[in-house]
Every structure is written in C-alpha cells, then in structure tokens.
Write a protein that holds these residues in place. Structure first.
Motif, PDB file in Angstrom:
ATOM      1  N   ARG A  12      17.105  73.968  -1.123  1.00  0.00           N
ATOM      2  CA  ARG A  12      18.046  73.488  -0.112  1.00  0.00           C
ATOM      3  C   ARG A  12      19.453  74.036  -0.316  1.00  0.00           C
ATOM      4  O   ARG A  12      20.366  73.711   0.436  1.00  0.00           O
ATOM      5  CB  ARG A  12      18.094  71.949  -0.139  1.00  0.00           C
ATOM      6  N   ASN A  13      19.613  74.854  -1.396  1.00  0.00           N
ATOM      7  CA  ASN A  13      20.919  75.414  -1.730  1.00  0.00           C
ATOM      8  C   ASN A  13      21.962  74.306  -1.933  1.00  0.00           C
ATOM      9  O   ASN A  13      23.089  74.371  -1.433  1.00  0.00           O
ATOM     10  CB  ASN A  13      21.389  76.391  -0.647  1.00  0.00           C
ATOM     11  N   GLU A  14      21.551  73.272  -2.666  1.00  0.00           N
ATOM     12  CA  GLU A  14      22.409  72.126  -2.932  1.00  0.00           C
ATOM     13  C   GLU A  14      22.499  71.858  -4.430  1.00  0.00           C
ATOM     14  O   GLU A  14      21.674  72.346  -5.215  1.00  0.00           O
ATOM     15  CB  GLU A  14      21.875  70.871  -2.226  1.00  0.00           C
ATOM     16  N   ASN A  15      23.491  71.060  -4.823  1.00  0.00           N
ATOM     17  CA  ASN A  15      23.665  70.640  -6.202  1.00  0.00           C
ATOM     18  C   ASN A  15      23.823  69.126  -6.253  1.00  0.00           C
ATOM     19  O   ASN A  15      24.251  68.498  -5.275  1.00  0.00           O
ATOM     20  CB  ASN A  15      24.895  71.296  -6.835  1.00  0.00           C
ATOM     21  N   LEU A  16      23.485  68.556  -7.404  1.00  0.00           N
ATOM     22  CA  LEU A  16      23.664  67.128  -7.627  1.00  0.00           C
ATOM     23  C   LEU A  16      24.319  66.951  -9.002  1.00  0.00           C
ATOM     24  O   LEU A  16      23.636  66.803 -10.008  1.00  0.00           O
ATOM     25  CB  LEU A  16      22.330  66.389  -7.574  1.00  0.00           C
TER      26      LEU A  16
END
Length: 235
Positions: A12-16
């Motif tokens: 998703r090309n996301e970071n957490l």
C-alpha cells in the motif's frame, strides 16, 4: 505475522511508525527484518526462548547477536558424541533451567542447533552471544563437502528478488536443492538466472539447484512458516 503486516504496508506504500518491535517464535530472516524496520520505522529486537523455560536470549541495541541470559539457565552446546564444541562451531543445545522449582529440567535436549560466538558485543554486556541464527537442525543446509549453511546466509540471494512473493528451500540430499517460488507479476527468466547464480555462489556448483513455481506455500500444522526444510542429517 509481523512480516505479513509489513508486506501489507509495503504493497500500500504506507508506514506505521512504532517505537520498538519485539519478535519471537520463528527465526527472523534478514529480508524480513529489512521490510519490517522500513515500514514500521523502528528497530526490531528479536528474542529466542522455549516454552520449557530453560533457555532465553535476546538482542540488545547493538544488534550484534542474541545475548544468552545466563541467570535464566545454563546452556551447553554439544556435538553428536555429547562433547562440548568450541566457540564458533555449531552443535546441539542442551539446557538446564535455574528458576523453575516446580518442574526443573536438567540438561534438557532443546532440539535446536546453535553455537557461542567467539566475539563479545560492543555494548559492553558480559553475557555471551549466540550465533546470528539459532535454528533447528532441519533448517540448516548441508553441502556435499560437509559445510553447514545457516538460513541467514541463504537469504542474501533473495534480497534483489522483488518479483518473488514467497519462497521456500527444500533439501532432500546434499547434492539437491529445490527452491519453491510464488511469482509476482513481472517475474522473468532473468530473475531465475540471478537467483540460481547467487545460490550456487553460497552452496557450490556441485549442488543441483532447481526452481519450482507454485501458487502458494502453506504454513505447517502449528501455524509456523518454515523457510528452509532440510532432510539431510547433520554429522
């Protein structure tokens, strides 16, 4: 499980962002650590222990190996003749718990293969370091010339393989190595050539390495994912 979440974030090309992550239960492979730390934006601290509570180790902020917690238990590393092996060599882990007074286990056969490192950690702690990957005997590849190759070494050929979704290495004999691959869209014959070349650089040219394309690689009955399955006994 943490790696699966990290892969989902990657897709998703996301970071957490988190402060820390602690992992245990399964062997943490290098390529898994990279994806986890990249998408959770923190360091991962890997731990190793047993439900029988005789042996425990974990990483410190220096990340130079797993510190063996000596106050938790006494761990011996022995060969097939039950003789203590020298530091830097692999052997069977035999452990005696020091804090379980209800059901003490003395010189318990852990079932894992490991070794003591010959170097000390730069953190200054006096606790000894275990070899980078503490793993079961059936997870170590044995070459025809008798070398033991840890899964941590076998992760390296997969680092540039962005078109591989899942993989698994199976060894039936010292001269045969099967790599099961779940392909992503974009996988080409060149990916196979690179993977075979890099794998031969680790195991030698006298090992027949084959690639088998599969739809999925299931987990074992206990829910754990085994990346390397070797049916060759350690000698």
């Amino acid at each position: 499980t943490i790696f699966i979440l990290a892969k989902y974030l990657q897709q998703r090309n996301e970071n957490l962002p988190l402060k820390f992550i602690f992992s245990s239960s399964e062997t943490l492979l290098d390529f898994q650590r990279e994806v986890i730390e990249e998408h959770f934006k923190c360091k991962i601290y890997d731990c190793y222990g047993l439900a029988e509570r005789v042996m425990y180790s974990g990483e410190c902020p220096s990340h130079e190996g797993h510190h063996l917690y000596m106050e938790y238990g006494i761990t011996e590393v022995v060969d097939n003749d039950n003789e203590i092996v020298s530091d830097g060599n692999y052997g069977r882990a035999i452990a005696t718990g020091l804090h379980n007074y209800g059901m003490p286990l003395i010189r318990y056969e852990v079932g894992d293969v490991t070794g003591y490192k010959t170097v000390k950690c730069s953190c200054g702690r006096g606790l000894p370091l275990l070899e980078a990957i503490t793993t079961k005997a059936e997870d170590i590849v044995v070459t025809p010339d008798g070398r033991f190759i840890s899964p941590s070494v076998l992760t390296h050929p997969f680092k540039p393989m962005h078109n591989i979704e899942k993989s698994q290495i199976i060894q039936e004999t010292p001269k045969e190595l099967l790599i099961k691959v779940v392909r992503r869209t974009g996988y080409t014959e060149n990916d196979s050539k690179i993977l075979l070349k890099e794998m031969h650089n680790r195991v030698g040219d006298n090992v027949n390495v084959k690639i088998e394309f599969v739809e999925d690689i299931p987990r074992s009955g206990n829910g754990k994912y085994r990346w390397v399955i070797s049916k060759v006994p350690l000698k």
